[in-house]
Design an enzyme around this catalytic site. Structure first.
Site: not given
Ligand code: AQP
Length: 328
Positions: A111, A192, A195
């Site tokens: 990040k 991955k 969002k």
């Molecule tokens: N693509 C994914 N596959 C499997 N698990 C996922 N999780 C998120 N994306 C995937 C799991 O969901 C939980 C909550 O995640 P989060 O939204 O709190 O944070 P994140 O993992 O950082 O999600 P994003 O979508 O990638 O957000 P941004 O882009 O804002 O950083 C976690 O248990 C995560 O593993």
């Protein structure tokens, strides 16, 4: 008592990555565990957020929990910033975390990569995550593949604190689902599904219309082999589609592989789209009702009260163990 804590950041609209890796797993857990499902808004602000959108998205994530089937009578649903003890324990744990170990966190490296400046909160993010978990004495934490390292740090911090100041925190175990723990971008199976990806074709939103879902799955990258096989090493594009299919259809990857033997990618993709639409349509309907109701705010108020009560004893014990003066 087995207790679970987990949450989804309101850093963007919810997509099926978070559904597969988190929300879908929450549903299975609520009967077996005492569940705390929260909206980690303090984590979202570690990177810049539009204040109006953040506000709306926090409500939306909570509404999606309920729309997907989390029962607020069974599980405690709350917004992280409504329970001040999270930030407070976060600070106490920062005194125990080492600069070097935080610098090794892969998510921080990703990040912060290529950015001129990042917030110090992005750097200490995993410590706040540890505080979230330890504050509620969670014994189990469902995590996607990408969060394994943060949970390891949580365990280390809990052990370090307990060894130094006396047993205060439960040591949490990860629950990593066999299917759905890594859902990758539809445009690139090396990244991955996130969002914050600016490419809207890389993810399927929980709010996407059936037409958009069909379009996005139709455009999802594949290889040129025409063979549906679950093999992340050699066939990451197809494995990712199988993973999505397995989550929404509740089937194993092997069963899907078997069914599409000798069938090309066209029918395979159509069936995935049908299965995604079948799962999302009722969620979208319930979401529409919940987001428009006053009930959501009542649920969040009650959840915050319950979470604050659960947090208070641990926070008091942690402070007292560290030698901070308490008046009770
Ligand atoms: N693509 C994914 N596959 C499997 N698990 C996922 N999780 C998120 N994306 C995937 C799991 O969901 C939980 C909550 O995640 P989060 O939204 O709190 O944070 P994140 O993992 O950082 O999600 P994003 O979508 O990638 O957000 P941004 O882009 O804002 O950083 C976690 O248990 C995560 O593993």
């Amino acid at each position: 008592m087995k207790r679970v804590l987990s949450g989804i950041k309101p850093s963007g609209e919810m997509n099926i990555g978070g559904y597969g890796g988190a929300l879908h797993q929450f549903l299975a857990m609520q009967k077996e565990y005492d569940c705390y499902f929260f909206v980690p808004d303090l984590h979202a602000v570690t990177v810049p957020q539009d204040p109006r959108l953040l506000n709306r998205r926090s409500k939306e994530i909570a509404a999606y929990y309920i729309a997907a089937g989390i029962d607020p009578k069974q599980a405690t649903i709350f917004i992280q910033s409504h329970v001040a003890a999270h930030a407070e324990l976060g600070w106490l744990l920062e005194t125990q975390a080492h600069f070097g170990e935080l610098g090794r966190m892969t998510q921080f490296k990703e990040k912060s990569h290529g950015k001129d400046t990042v917030s110090s909160a992005l750097f200490t993010y995993p410590v706040l995550m540890a505080a979230d978990i330890l504050l509620h004495q969670a014994t189990h934490v469902p995590v996607g593949d990408d969060q394994k390292q943060h949970l390891e740090l949580t365990r280390d911090l809990a052990q370090r604190f307990n060894n130094r100041f006396g047993t205060t925190f439960a040591i949490p175990e990860p629950i990593i689902p066999s299917i759905g723990s890594r859902i990758m971008g539809l445009d690139d199976p090396a990244k991955k599904m996130s969002k914050s990806n600016p490419n809207r074709n890389s993810y399927i939103l929980l709010e996407d219309s059936p037409e958009d879902i069909r379009k996005k799955i139709g455009r999802a990258v594949t290889d040129s082999e025409g063979i549906v096989r679950y093999d992340w090493e050699r066939k990451p594009e197809i494995s990712n589609l199988i993973e999505i299919y397995a989550v929404v259809a509740g089937e194993s990857a092997a069963a899907i592989e078997q069914r599409y033997r000798g069938v090309g990618y066209g029918p395979f993709k159509q069936d995935i789209a049908d299965a995604v639409i079948a799962v999302l349509t009722p969620i979208q309907r319930r979401f529409g009702e919940i987001i428009a109701s006053d009930e959501l705010l009542t649920i969040l108020r009650n959840g915050a009260e319950k979470a604050a009560a659960s947090a208070s004893a641990t926070l008091r014990n942690a402070k007292a163990a560290m030698g901070l003066l308490t008046l009770d």
